[in-house]
Design a protein around this motif. Sequence first.
Motif, PDB file in Angstrom:
ATOM      1  N   ASP A  29       0.819  -1.219   0.000  1.00 33.12           N
ATOM      2  CA  ASP A  29       0.000   0.000   0.000  1.00 33.12           C
ATOM      3  C   ASP A  29       0.849   1.264   0.000  1.00 33.12           C
ATOM      4  O   ASP A  29       0.328   2.356   0.223  1.00 33.12           O
ATOM      5  CB  ASP A  29      -0.911   0.004   1.236  1.00 33.12           C
ATOM      6  CG  ASP A  29      -1.905  -1.136   1.228  1.00 33.12           C
ATOM      7  OD1 ASP A  29      -2.295  -1.550   0.113  1.00 33.12           O
ATOM      8  OD2 ASP A  29      -2.289  -1.603   2.318  1.00 33.12           O
ATOM      9  N   ALA A  30       2.122   1.132  -0.257  1.00 36.61           N
ATOM     10  CA  ALA A  30       3.015   2.290  -0.184  1.00 36.61           C
ATOM     11  C   ALA A  30       2.634   3.361  -1.206  1.00 36.61           C
ATOM     12  O   ALA A  30       2.625   4.554  -0.889  1.00 36.61           O
ATOM     13  CB  ALA A  30       4.454   1.855  -0.402  1.00 36.61           C
ATOM     14  N   ALA A  31       2.313   2.976  -2.410  1.00 34.65           N
ATOM     15  CA  ALA A  31       1.947   3.954  -3.441  1.00 34.65           C
ATOM     16  C   ALA A  31       0.660   4.675  -3.056  1.00 34.65           C
ATOM     17  O   ALA A  31       0.544   5.894  -3.212  1.00 34.65           O
ATOM     18  CB  ALA A  31       1.784   3.259  -4.784  1.00 34.65           C
ATOM     19  N   LYS A  32      -0.295   3.920  -2.539  1.00 38.03           N
ATOM     20  CA  LYS A  32      -1.576   4.520  -2.147  1.00 38.03           C
ATOM     21  C   LYS A  32      -1.371   5.487  -0.984  1.00 38.03           C
ATOM     22  O   LYS A  32      -1.922   6.588  -0.969  1.00 38.03           O
ATOM     23  CB  LYS A  32      -2.549   3.415  -1.761  1.00 38.03           C
ATOM     24  CG  LYS A  32      -3.938   3.895  -1.455  1.00 38.03           C
ATOM     25  CD  LYS A  32      -4.874   2.749  -1.140  1.00 38.03           C
ATOM     26  CE  LYS A  32      -6.258   3.270  -0.843  1.00 38.03           C
ATOM     27  NZ  LYS A  32      -7.190   2.181  -0.499  1.00 38.03           N
ATOM     28  N   LYS A  33      -0.533   5.081  -0.006  1.00 36.04           N
ATOM     29  CA  LYS A  33      -0.262   5.944   1.140  1.00 36.04           C
ATOM     30  C   LYS A  33       0.463   7.217   0.700  1.00 36.04           C
ATOM     31  O   LYS A  33       0.186   8.300   1.208  1.00 36.04           O
ATOM     32  CB  LYS A  33       0.595   5.198   2.167  1.00 36.04           C
ATOM     33  CG  LYS A  33      -0.159   4.135   2.914  1.00 36.04           C
ATOM     34  CD  LYS A  33       0.742   3.439   3.917  1.00 36.04           C
ATOM     35  CE  LYS A  33       0.017   2.333   4.646  1.00 36.04           C
ATOM     36  NZ  LYS A  33       0.899   1.616   5.584  1.00 36.04           N
ATOM     37  N   ARG A  37      -0.809  11.017   1.155  1.00 42.71           N
ATOM     38  CA  ARG A  37       0.045  11.997   1.828  1.00 42.71           C
ATOM     39  C   ARG A  37       0.232  13.243   0.966  1.00 42.71           C
ATOM     40  O   ARG A  37       0.138  14.373   1.455  1.00 42.71           O
ATOM     41  CB  ARG A  37       1.405  11.375   2.143  1.00 42.71           C
ATOM     42  CG  ARG A  37       2.283  12.241   3.020  1.00 42.71           C
ATOM     43  CD  ARG A  37       3.606  11.586   3.318  1.00 42.71           C
ATOM     44  NE  ARG A  37       4.493  11.568   2.178  1.00 42.71           N
ATOM     45  CZ  ARG A  37       5.228  12.610   1.769  1.00 42.71           C
ATOM     46  NH1 ARG A  37       5.171  13.744   2.426  1.00 42.71           N
ATOM     47  NH2 ARG A  37       6.008  12.521   0.725  1.00 42.71           N
ATOM     48  N   GLN A  38       0.451  13.046  -0.335  1.00 37.86           N
ATOM     49  CA  GLN A  38       0.609  14.181  -1.252  1.00 37.86           C
ATOM     50  C   GLN A  38      -0.675  15.004  -1.325  1.00 37.86           C
ATOM     51  O   GLN A  38      -0.639  16.236  -1.361  1.00 37.86           O
ATOM     52  CB  GLN A  38       1.008  13.690  -2.658  1.00 37.86           C
ATOM     53  CG  GLN A  38       2.396  13.108  -2.744  1.00 37.86           C
ATOM     54  CD  GLN A  38       3.454  14.160  -2.510  1.00 37.86           C
ATOM     55  OE1 GLN A  38       3.277  15.340  -2.776  1.00 37.86           O
ATOM     56  NE2 GLN A  38       4.601  13.723  -1.978  1.00 37.86           N
ATOM     57  N   GLU A  39      -1.824  14.318  -1.353  1.00 38.15           N
ATOM     58  CA  GLU A  39      -3.113  15.021  -1.402  1.00 38.15           C
ATOM     59  C   GLU A  39      -3.324  15.830  -0.125  1.00 38.15           C
ATOM     60  O   GLU A  39      -3.796  16.968  -0.172  1.00 38.15           O
ATOM     61  CB  GLU A  39      -4.253  14.011  -1.593  1.00 38.15           C
ATOM     62  CG  GLU A  39      -5.612  14.638  -1.723  1.00 38.15           C
ATOM     63  CD  GLU A  39      -5.749  15.566  -2.915  1.00 38.15           C
ATOM     64  OE1 GLU A  39      -6.516  16.548  -2.816  1.00 38.15           O
ATOM     65  OE2 GLU A  39      -5.091  15.335  -3.947  1.00 38.15           O
ATOM     66  N   MET A  40      -2.967  15.265   1.012  1.00 39.35           N
ATOM     67  CA  MET A  40      -3.092  15.978   2.280  1.00 39.35           C
ATOM     68  C   MET A  40      -2.198  17.227   2.273  1.00 39.35           C
ATOM     69  O   MET A  40      -2.614  18.302   2.724  1.00 39.35           O
ATOM     70  CB  MET A  40      -2.695  15.063   3.453  1.00 39.35           C
ATOM     71  CG  MET A  40      -3.677  13.963   3.747  1.00 39.35           C
ATOM     72  SD  MET A  40      -5.086  14.565   4.650  1.00 39.35           S
ATOM     73  CE  MET A  40      -4.352  14.743   6.257  1.00 39.35           C
ATOM     74  N   LEU A  41      -0.989  17.096   1.767  1.00 33.70           N
ATOM     75  CA  LEU A  41      -0.080  18.250   1.696  1.00 33.70           C
ATOM     76  C   LEU A  41      -0.647  19.335   0.788  1.00 33.70           C
ATOM     77  O   LEU A  41      -0.558  20.525   1.104  1.00 33.70           O
ATOM     78  CB  LEU A  41       1.296  17.805   1.194  1.00 33.70           C
ATOM     79  CG  LEU A  41       2.134  16.987   2.175  1.00 33.70           C
ATOM     80  CD1 LEU A  41       3.412  16.493   1.508  1.00 33.70           C
ATOM     81  CD2 LEU A  41       2.472  17.806   3.403  1.00 33.70           C
ATOM     82  N   ARG A  42      -1.232  18.934  -0.333  1.00 38.08           N
ATOM     83  CA  ARG A  42      -1.841  19.927  -1.242  1.00 38.08           C
ATOM     84  C   ARG A  42      -2.996  20.654  -0.563  1.00 38.08           C
ATOM     85  O   ARG A  42      -3.125  21.877  -0.679  1.00 38.08           O
ATOM     86  CB  ARG A  42      -2.328  19.246  -2.523  1.00 38.08           C
ATOM     87  CG  ARG A  42      -1.255  19.060  -3.578  1.00 38.08           C
ATOM     88  CD  ARG A  42      -1.855  18.676  -4.914  1.00 38.08           C
ATOM     89  NE  ARG A  42      -2.425  17.332  -4.884  1.00 38.08           N
ATOM     90  CZ  ARG A  42      -1.759  16.213  -5.171  1.00 38.08           C
ATOM     91  NH1 ARG A  42      -0.493  16.284  -5.527  1.00 38.08           N
ATOM     92  NH2 ARG A  42      -2.346  15.041  -5.102  1.00 38.08           N
ATOM     93  N   GLN A  43      -3.836  19.892   0.149  1.00 43.12           N
ATOM     94  CA  GLN A  43      -4.969  20.515   0.845  1.00 43.12           C
ATOM     95  C   GLN A  43      -4.485  21.482   1.917  1.00 43.12           C
ATOM     96  O   GLN A  43      -5.024  22.591   2.058  1.00 43.12           O
ATOM     97  CB  GLN A  43      -5.855  19.442   1.468  1.00 43.12           C
ATOM     98  CG  GLN A  43      -6.683  18.678   0.465  1.00 43.12           C
ATOM     99  CD  GLN A  43      -7.504  17.586   1.134  1.00 43.12           C
ATOM    100  OE1 GLN A  43      -7.342  17.309   2.330  1.00 43.12           O
ATOM    101  NE2 GLN A  43      -8.388  16.968   0.368  1.00 43.12           N
ATOM    102  N   GLN A  44      -3.480  21.075   2.667  1.00 41.29           N
ATOM    103  CA  GLN A  44      -2.945  21.955   3.706  1.00 41.29           C
ATOM    104  C   GLN A  44      -2.367  23.231   3.101  1.00 41.29           C
ATOM    105  O   GLN A  44      -2.547  24.321   3.648  1.00 41.29           O
ATOM    106  CB  GLN A  44      -1.874  21.225   4.512  1.00 41.29           C
ATOM    107  CG  GLN A  44      -2.417  20.158   5.418  1.00 41.29           C
ATOM    108  CD  GLN A  44      -1.315  19.384   6.120  1.00 41.29           C
ATOM    109  OE1 GLN A  44      -0.137  19.546   5.808  1.00 41.29           O
ATOM    110  NE2 GLN A  44      -1.696  18.533   7.077  1.00 41.29           N
ATOM    111  N   GLU A  45      -1.690  23.104   1.976  1.00 40.44           N
ATOM    112  CA  GLU A  45      -1.112  24.278   1.312  1.00 40.44           C
ATOM    113  C   GLU A  45      -2.209  25.220   0.829  1.00 40.44           C
ATOM    114  O   GLU A  45      -2.112  26.442   0.961  1.00 40.44           O
ATOM    115  CB  GLU A  45      -0.222  23.825   0.151  1.00 40.44           C
ATOM    116  CG  GLU A  45       0.488  24.940  -0.556  1.00 40.44           C
ATOM    117  CD  GLU A  45       1.539  25.614   0.300  1.00 40.44           C
ATOM    118  OE1 GLU A  45       1.918  26.749  -0.026  1.00 40.44           O
ATOM    119  OE2 GLU A  45       1.988  25.025   1.295  1.00 40.44           O
TER     120      GLU A  45
END
Length: 133
Positions: A29-33, A37-45
């Motif tokens: 599940d590393a790719a999915k995680k 994580r990238q989506e969360m960083l984009r939302q936070q930004e």
Amino acid sequence: MDFVMKQALGGATKDMGKMLGGEEEKDPDAAKKEEERQEMLRQQEEERKAKHARMEAEREKVRQTIRDKYGLKKKEEKEAEEKAAMEQACEGSLTRPKKAIPRGCGDDEEDEESILDTVLKFLPGPIQDIFKK
């Protein structure tokens, strides 16, 4: 042998195995995680930028009320007015406006008069009268 190795390295054998060319553990599940994580960083930004824009808008409101209260102008407005005044002054003239000429360049009548006055001070009285007429 593995036990001795583990004891000597203090449990860092996993990292040592990777460094020596051993197989890395693959997380299915590393790719999915990573995508999550990238989506969360984009939302936070995006949230951070939106918050910054709101705060800057509030600050600008406060600045504008202060400008209105004290009759101040924005820096851009001052520069635009000065530029317009300079352009308006030179519309009918073939020469540059006086402010545009750097100090010490060109002919200044005041400087010539002051030099003449200093020379006259060193001349005798009757000769000074001749030049003053």
